[in-house]
Write a protein that holds these residues in place. Sequence first.
Motif, PDB file in Angstrom:
ATOM      1  N   GLY A   1      44.307  48.925  59.272  1.00  0.00           N
ATOM      2  CA  GLY A   1      45.232  47.805  59.133  1.00  0.00           C
ATOM      3  C   GLY A   1      44.553  46.467  59.363  1.00  0.00           C
ATOM      4  N   HIS A   2      43.524  46.449  60.217  1.00  0.00           N
ATOM      5  CA  HIS A   2      42.790  45.202  60.460  1.00  0.00           C
ATOM      6  C   HIS A   2      42.071  44.745  59.190  1.00  0.00           C
ATOM      7  N   VAL A   3      41.421  45.676  58.528  1.00  0.00           N
ATOM      8  CA  VAL A   3      40.702  45.329  57.297  1.00  0.00           C
ATOM      9  C   VAL A   3      41.700  44.889  56.223  1.00  0.00           C
ATOM     10  N   ALA A   4      42.773  45.653  56.045  1.00  0.00           N
ATOM     11  CA  ALA A   4      43.775  45.306  55.029  1.00  0.00           C
ATOM     12  C   ALA A   4      44.406  43.944  55.324  1.00  0.00           C
ATOM     13  N   GLY A   5      44.733  43.670  56.576  1.00  0.00           N
ATOM     14  CA  GLY A   5      45.329  42.386  56.946  1.00  0.00           C
ATOM     15  C   GLY A   5      44.384  41.220  56.690  1.00  0.00           C
ATOM     16  N   ALA A   6      43.104  41.411  56.987  1.00  0.00           N
ATOM     17  CA  ALA A   6      42.123  40.349  56.743  1.00  0.00           C
ATOM     18  C   ALA A   6      41.957  40.099  55.244  1.00  0.00           C
ATOM     19  N   VAL A   7      42.015  41.158  54.446  1.00  0.00           N
ATOM     20  CA  VAL A   7      41.917  41.005  52.988  1.00  0.00           C
ATOM     21  C   VAL A   7      43.142  40.258  52.453  1.00  0.00           C
ATOM     22  N   ILE A   8      44.318  40.609  52.943  1.00  0.00           N
ATOM     23  CA  ILE A   8      45.548  39.925  52.521  1.00  0.00           C
ATOM     24  C   ILE A   8      45.452  38.433  52.838  1.00  0.00           C
ATOM     25  N   ALA A   9      45.020  38.097  54.041  1.00  0.00           N
ATOM     26  CA  ALA A   9      44.880  36.688  54.429  1.00  0.00           C
ATOM     27  C   ALA A   9      43.825  35.988  53.571  1.00  0.00           C
ATOM     28  N   SER A  10      42.702  36.661  53.332  1.00  0.00           N
ATOM     29  CA  SER A  10      41.628  36.077  52.535  1.00  0.00           C
ATOM     30  C   SER A  10      42.080  35.803  51.097  1.00  0.00           C
ATOM     31  N   LEU A  11      42.809  36.733  50.507  1.00  0.00           N
ATOM     32  CA  LEU A  11      43.302  36.530  49.143  1.00  0.00           C
ATOM     33  C   LEU A  11      44.278  35.359  49.081  1.00  0.00           C
ATOM     34  N   ASP A  12      45.126  35.238  50.106  1.00  0.00           N
ATOM     35  CA  ASP A  12      46.060  34.119  50.144  1.00  0.00           C
ATOM     36  C   ASP A  12      45.304  32.799  50.276  1.00  0.00           C
ATOM     37  N   MET A  13      44.265  32.783  51.089  1.00  0.00           N
ATOM     38  CA  MET A  13      43.460  31.568  51.248  1.00  0.00           C
ATOM     39  C   MET A  13      42.824  31.159  49.931  1.00  0.00           C
ATOM     40  N   ARG A  14      42.357  32.131  49.174  1.00  0.00           N
ATOM     41  CA  ARG A  14      41.755  31.825  47.872  1.00  0.00           C
ATOM     42  C   ARG A  14      42.796  31.242  46.912  1.00  0.00           C
ATOM     43  N   ARG A  15      44.024  31.771  46.950  1.00  0.00           N
ATOM     44  CA  ARG A  15      45.084  31.220  46.104  1.00  0.00           C
ATOM     45  C   ARG A  15      45.378  29.765  46.454  1.00  0.00           C
ATOM     46  N   MET A  16      45.229  29.428  47.718  1.00  0.00           N
ATOM     47  CA  MET A  16      45.514  28.070  48.187  1.00  0.00           C
ATOM     48  C   MET A  16      44.270  27.183  48.162  1.00  0.00           C
ATOM     49  N   GLN A  17      43.205  27.644  47.514  1.00  0.00           N
ATOM     50  CA  GLN A  17      41.949  26.890  47.387  1.00  0.00           C
ATOM     51  C   GLN A  17      41.282  26.628  48.739  1.00  0.00           C
ATOM     52  N   ARG A  18      41.472  27.518  49.691  1.00  0.00           N
ATOM     53  CA  ARG A  18      40.815  27.421  51.007  1.00  0.00           C
ATOM     54  C   ARG A  18      39.625  28.381  51.024  1.00  0.00           C
ATOM     55  N   ARG A  19      38.700  28.129  50.127  1.00  0.00           N
ATOM     56  CA  ARG A  19      37.599  29.065  49.899  1.00  0.00           C
ATOM     57  C   ARG A  19      36.677  29.216  51.114  1.00  0.00           C
ATOM     58  N   GLY A  20      36.395  28.138  51.819  1.00  0.00           N
ATOM     59  CA  GLY A  20      35.528  28.216  52.996  1.00  0.00           C
ATOM     60  C   GLY A  20      36.119  29.110  54.076  1.00  0.00           C
ATOM     61  N   LEU A  21      37.410  28.942  54.324  1.00  0.00           N
ATOM     62  CA  LEU A  21      38.096  29.773  55.308  1.00  0.00           C
ATOM     63  C   LEU A  21      38.166  31.227  54.841  1.00  0.00           C
ATOM     64  N   ALA A  22      38.348  31.421  53.534  1.00  0.00           N
ATOM     65  CA  ALA A  22      38.386  32.781  52.986  1.00  0.00           C
ATOM     66  C   ALA A  22      37.036  33.477  53.184  1.00  0.00           C
ATOM     67  N   TRP A  23      35.943  32.752  52.929  1.00  0.00           N
ATOM     68  CA  TRP A  23      34.614  33.337  53.135  1.00  0.00           C
ATOM     69  C   TRP A  23      34.387  33.677  54.609  1.00  0.00           C
ATOM     70  N   LEU A  24      34.856  32.811  55.505  1.00  0.00           N
ATOM     71  CA  LEU A  24      34.741  33.080  56.942  1.00  0.00           C
ATOM     72  C   LEU A  24      35.479  34.372  57.289  1.00  0.00           C
TER      73      LEU A  24
END
Length: 146
Positions: free
Chosen positions: A64-87
């Motif tokens: 669930g930790h990995v899946a949750g981090a992926v969900i957050a990362s994908l949302d960040m990419r949709r919002m153009q928060r690429r630096g935070l997504a890479w982090l």
Amino acid sequence: MQTVYIVWAWVIEGRPRATISALFMFTCRGILGCSTQLPLPQEFLGSGVDFPVGNVSFFLFFSGHVAGAVIASLDMRRMQRRGLAWLFDILNVLQSLRLLATRGHYTIDLAVGLGAGILFDFLAGKYEQSKTTKTSTFSRSMKEIC
């Protein structure tokens, strides 16, 4: 960290997709976890902060930790928060390495967690799209009646 981001996106920014995705994911994980419960590996290196405490049977499938981090990362990419997504992606890889090194998860749990994050983000998008389509169809129907 990912939970704070997902809740923030919904409550503060008014974007529920990541929250819907997380709800789908944790519901599925709970069902799969209970139905595929396995004993902990003998090599498991637990700590006092683990839940549940001690060497007890617990479900590991899927992470669930990995899946949750992926969900957050994908949302960040949709919002153009690429630096935070890479982090988040880098921290997710480090977390996965830690889980493998401590025998906290099997490799397949982590791989399926990655896929689950992507799948449930996609399904949440389809769910939102269906709600928007139904709402706009209803609005058009009401305008035609009036």
